[in-house]
Design a protein around this motif. Structure first.
Motif, PDB file in Angstrom:
ATOM      1  N   HIS A  41       0.835  -1.190   0.266  1.00  0.00           N
ATOM      2  CA  HIS A  41       0.013  -0.087  -0.377  1.00  0.00           C
ATOM      3  C   HIS A  41       0.591   1.508  -0.016  1.00  0.00           C
ATOM      4  CE1 HIS A  41      -3.256  -2.515   0.980  1.00  0.00           C
ATOM      5  NE2 HIS A  41      -2.654  -3.099   1.698  1.00  0.00           N
ATOM      6  N   ASP A  43       2.995   4.876  -0.758  1.00  0.00           N
ATOM      7  CA  ASP A  43       3.066   6.321  -0.825  1.00  0.00           C
ATOM      8  C   ASP A  43       1.327   6.315   0.174  1.00  0.00           C
ATOM      9  OD1 ASP A  43       4.187   8.419  -0.908  1.00  0.00           O
ATOM     10  OD2 ASP A  43       3.554   9.151  -2.818  1.00  0.00           O
ATOM     11  N   LEU A  44       2.068   6.206   1.625  1.00  0.00           N
ATOM     12  CA  LEU A  44      -0.325   6.864   1.870  1.00  0.00           C
ATOM     13  C   LEU A  44       0.119   8.146   2.746  1.00  0.00           C
ATOM     14  CD1 LEU A  44      -0.338   3.661   3.514  1.00  0.00           C
ATOM     15  CD2 LEU A  44      -1.086   3.912   1.593  1.00  0.00           C
ATOM     16  N   ILE A  59      12.463   9.171  12.009  1.00  0.00           N
ATOM     17  CA  ILE A  59      11.405   8.005  12.473  1.00  0.00           C
ATOM     18  C   ILE A  59      11.583   7.554  14.447  1.00  0.00           C
ATOM     19  CG2 ILE A  59      10.872   5.271  12.741  1.00  0.00           C
ATOM     20  CD1 ILE A  59      11.610   4.717   9.659  1.00  0.00           C
TER      21      ILE A  59
ATOM     22  N   ILE B  23      15.387  -0.726  14.991  1.00  0.00           N
ATOM     23  CA  ILE B  23      14.014   0.594  15.579  1.00  0.00           C
ATOM     24  C   ILE B  23      13.703   0.300  17.145  1.00  0.00           C
ATOM     25  CG2 ILE B  23      12.225   1.444  14.543  1.00  0.00           C
ATOM     26  CD1 ILE B  23      13.432   1.044  12.250  1.00  0.00           C
ATOM     27  N   LEU B  44      15.407   6.293  15.605  1.00  0.00           N
ATOM     28  CA  LEU B  44      15.923   6.049  16.106  1.00  0.00           C
ATOM     29  C   LEU B  44      16.238   4.831  14.433  1.00  0.00           C
ATOM     30  CD1 LEU B  44      12.586   4.261  17.696  1.00  0.00           C
ATOM     31  CD2 LEU B  44      14.834   5.220  18.862  1.00  0.00           C
ATOM     32  N   ALA B  45      15.859   5.435  13.394  1.00  0.00           N
ATOM     33  CA  ALA B  45      16.948   4.388  12.312  1.00  0.00           C
ATOM     34  C   ALA B  45      17.257   5.755  11.553  1.00  0.00           C
ATOM     35  CB  ALA B  45      15.755   3.857  11.359  1.00  0.00           C
ATOM     36  N   LEU B  47      17.663   7.137   8.413  1.00  0.00           N
ATOM     37  CA  LEU B  47      17.509   7.216   6.717  1.00  0.00           C
ATOM     38  C   LEU B  47      18.533   7.706   5.632  1.00  0.00           C
ATOM     39  CD1 LEU B  47      13.153   8.391   7.764  1.00  0.00           C
ATOM     40  CD2 LEU B  47      14.664   5.813   8.040  1.00  0.00           C
ATOM     41  N   PRO B  57      11.159  10.483   0.658  1.00  0.00           N
ATOM     42  CA  PRO B  57      10.982   9.302   1.646  1.00  0.00           C
ATOM     43  C   PRO B  57       9.316   9.323   1.340  1.00  0.00           C
ATOM     44  CG  PRO B  57      12.207  11.091   2.788  1.00  0.00           C
ATOM     45  CD  PRO B  57      11.550  11.497   1.009  1.00  0.00           C
ATOM     46  N   ILE B  58       8.865   7.866   2.012  1.00  0.00           N
ATOM     47  CA  ILE B  58       7.810   8.014   1.624  1.00  0.00           C
ATOM     48  C   ILE B  58       7.421   7.188   2.571  1.00  0.00           C
ATOM     49  CG2 ILE B  58       7.048   8.128  -0.947  1.00  0.00           C
ATOM     50  CD1 ILE B  58       7.459   5.203  -1.158  1.00  0.00           C
ATOM     51  N   ILE B  59       6.115   6.631   2.859  1.00  0.00           N
ATOM     52  CA  ILE B  59       6.004   5.531   4.426  1.00  0.00           C
ATOM     53  C   ILE B  59       4.455   4.995   3.242  1.00  0.00           C
ATOM     54  CG2 ILE B  59       4.632   5.376   6.498  1.00  0.00           C
ATOM     55  CD1 ILE B  59       4.528   8.489   7.243  1.00  0.00           C
ATOM     56  N   SER B  60       4.913   3.941   3.458  1.00  0.00           N
ATOM     57  CA  SER B  60       3.899   2.354   3.195  1.00  0.00           C
ATOM     58  C   SER B  60       3.563   1.884   3.818  1.00  0.00           C
ATOM     59  CB  SER B  60       4.806   1.801   1.600  1.00  0.00           C
ATOM     60  OG  SER B  60       4.893   3.080   0.638  1.00  0.00           O
ATOM     61  N   ALA B  86      12.600   0.669   5.647  1.00  0.00           N
ATOM     62  CA  ALA B  86      13.094   0.730   7.030  1.00  0.00           C
ATOM     63  C   ALA B  86      11.300  -0.357   7.414  1.00  0.00           C
ATOM     64  CB  ALA B  86      13.034   1.368   8.147  1.00  0.00           C
ATOM     65  N   ILE B  88       8.636  -1.189  10.513  1.00  0.00           N
ATOM     66  CA  ILE B  88       8.252  -1.514  11.663  1.00  0.00           C
ATOM     67  C   ILE B  88       6.637  -2.161  12.150  1.00  0.00           C
ATOM     68  CG2 ILE B  88       7.695   0.289  13.847  1.00  0.00           C
ATOM     69  CD1 ILE B  88       8.979   2.128  11.889  1.00  0.00           C
ATOM     70  N   PRO B  89       7.291  -3.831  12.334  1.00  0.00           N
ATOM     71  CA  PRO B  89       5.534  -4.508  11.914  1.00  0.00           C
ATOM     72  C   PRO B  89       4.811  -3.942  13.144  1.00  0.00           C
ATOM     73  CG  PRO B  89       7.737  -5.766  13.134  1.00  0.00           C
ATOM     74  CD  PRO B  89       7.983  -4.473  12.991  1.00  0.00           C
ATOM     75  N   VAL B 143       4.756  -1.012   9.054  1.00  0.00           N
ATOM     76  CA  VAL B 143       4.863   0.210   8.377  1.00  0.00           C
ATOM     77  C   VAL B 143       6.283   0.069   7.573  1.00  0.00           C
ATOM     78  CG1 VAL B 143       5.159   3.161   8.621  1.00  0.00           C
ATOM     79  CG2 VAL B 143       3.514   1.438  10.613  1.00  0.00           C
ATOM     80  N   ILE B 144       6.196   0.860   6.589  1.00  0.00           N
ATOM     81  CA  ILE B 144       7.343   0.763   5.690  1.00  0.00           C
ATOM     82  C   ILE B 144       7.979   2.652   5.271  1.00  0.00           C
ATOM     83  CG2 ILE B 144       8.414   0.392   3.600  1.00  0.00           C
ATOM     84  CD1 ILE B 144       7.877  -2.036   5.102  1.00  0.00           C
ATOM     85  N   VAL B 145       9.569   2.603   5.848  1.00  0.00           N
ATOM     86  CA  VAL B 145       9.816   4.252   4.747  1.00  0.00           C
ATOM     87  C   VAL B 145      10.532   3.965   4.210  1.00  0.00           C
ATOM     88  CG1 VAL B 145      10.629   5.922   5.665  1.00  0.00           C
ATOM     89  CG2 VAL B 145       9.405   5.164   7.355  1.00  0.00           C
ATOM     90  N   ASP B 146      10.483   4.564   2.885  1.00  0.00           N
ATOM     91  CA  ASP B 146      11.708   3.983   1.916  1.00  0.00           C
ATOM     92  C   ASP B 146      11.101   4.696   0.820  1.00  0.00           C
ATOM     93  OD1 ASP B 146       9.165   2.903   0.479  1.00  0.00           O
ATOM     94  OD2 ASP B 146      10.312   0.830   0.231  1.00  0.00           O
TER      95      ASP B 146
END
Lengths: 169, 169
Positions: A41, A43-44, A59, B23, B44-45, B47, B57-60, B86, B88-89, B143-146
Motif C-alpha cells: 500500500h 506512499d500513504l 523515525i 528500531i 531510531l533509524a 534514513l 522518502p515515503i511511508i507505505s 525500514a 516496523i511490524p 509500516v515501511i519507510v523507504d
C-alpha cells in the motif's frame, strides 16, 4: 472562563484533507510484490520536510506514559512549521485528534476533532495546529515520522479564557 | 543443488550494525514531551535517501498476503541501492530477516539471519542485500519507510545451484 465543547467525527480522507493525510489501506494505491506474497500500500502520506541547514526526516516512537479519559480537557495547541508529522498507532484502538487550519488564529471555533476507526494513522501537514497527542492507555506506542534539524519547529499557543472539552460520540 | 542452512540469531544493535539499524525503545535516546504525558524515543533509524531527480522518502504499509512457515526456503535476495528501507511490524510477534553485506558477491556463505524479539523493527541501509519480507500469518501489517523516485532501486539476485533454508531456533 469559557468552555467550548467539540465532538469528534469519523476520520475520513475527504474531511481531513485540509489538514493532512489519513494513513490507511482503504482506497490506497496498492500492488503485490515479493512474488505475490505481500501487498504494498504505497506512499500513504505527503512527507513535507524543510531540508535547509541539514533538516531531515526521522523515525521515532511515541510511548504513552499517562493515559487520558474522555471527555479530555485542554487549552493548548501546537504546530510544526518546518515539517509534516505522521502518527501511526501500533495498536488497534481508535485515536482522537484535534486540528485547526494552518493560518488560522485559532480559537475554539476553529478546531475540528476526528476519531480514527482503529486501523488508521494520520499525517499533519507542516504548520497545521493540533492538540498534543493523547491516548487512553499507558504503554501504547505510535510510530512517528517527522523532521529533525536546526531552527524552531514547534510553536505552542495557549487559549486565554477558554478551555476545550473534547468528546467522542 | 546445494542446500545451505542458516539459523536466525537474536536481533541486537551490535550484531546488526554492519547491515542497518534496530528500531526499538531499548537503549534509545528518549525524553518526555507533552507535559510528561508522552515519551519520545527519538531518531531510531538512519534514513538514507538518494534525493537526486526527485527521490523522496515515503511511508507505505506492507500487508502479508500469504503466510510462510519455518523452515523457509528461498533462493533470491534483493537490495535497494538508492535508499534505506525500514520495516516496523504493527504486531507483537517475532520477525525473521536475512541479510548480506552491501558489497558482497552473495552466496549462502555470506548470509546472516536474525529474528526480532517481537518489539523491534529494522532498517536496511541502502544497498544491503536481504531476503524479501516473509511472515507467518496472512493479514499482518508493517509500516515501511523507504524511497520513491526515478531510476532503478531494486536489484535481485537468484542463487544458482543453491537453496537457502532459514531456521529459527
Amino acid at each position: 472562563m469559557k468552555t467550548t465543547i467539540i465532538v469528534a467525527e469519523p476520520l475520513t480522507k475527504e474531511a481531513f484533507a485540509p489538514y493532512g493525510d489519513v494513513i490507511e489501506t482503504q482506497d490506497s494505491h496498492h500492488f503485490s510484490i515479493n512474488a505475490g506474497m505481500v501487498e504494498r500500500h504505497h506512499d500513504l502520506a505527503k512527507l513535507d520536510i524543510d531540508y535547509a541547514d541539514g533538516g531531515r526526516p526521522i523515525i521515532s516512537f511515541f510511548e504513552i506514559l499517562e493515559g487520558s479519559s474522555f471527555p479530555i480537557e485542554f487549552d493548548l495547541v501546537e504546530r510544526h512549521p518546518k515539517g509534516s508529522q505522521a502518527f501511526i498507532p501500533m495498536f488497534d484502538e481508535p485515536v482522537a485528534l484535534v486540528v485547526a487550519a494552518k493560518d488560522s488564529d485559532v480559537t475554539g471555533a476553529d478546531l475540528r476533532a476526528f476519531v480514527t476507526n482503529g486501523k488508521q494513522g494520520f499525517n499533519f501537514h507542516a504548520g497545521v495546529w493540533h492538540m498534543p497527542l493523547v491516548s487512553e492507555e499507558k504503554g501504547r506506542m505510535f510510530v512517528i515520522v517527522d523532521r529533525a534539524g536546526p531552527g524552531n519547529n514547534c510553536d505552542e499557543l495557549t487559549f486565554e479564557n477558554e478551555k476545550i472539552e473534547l468528546q467522542i460520540p
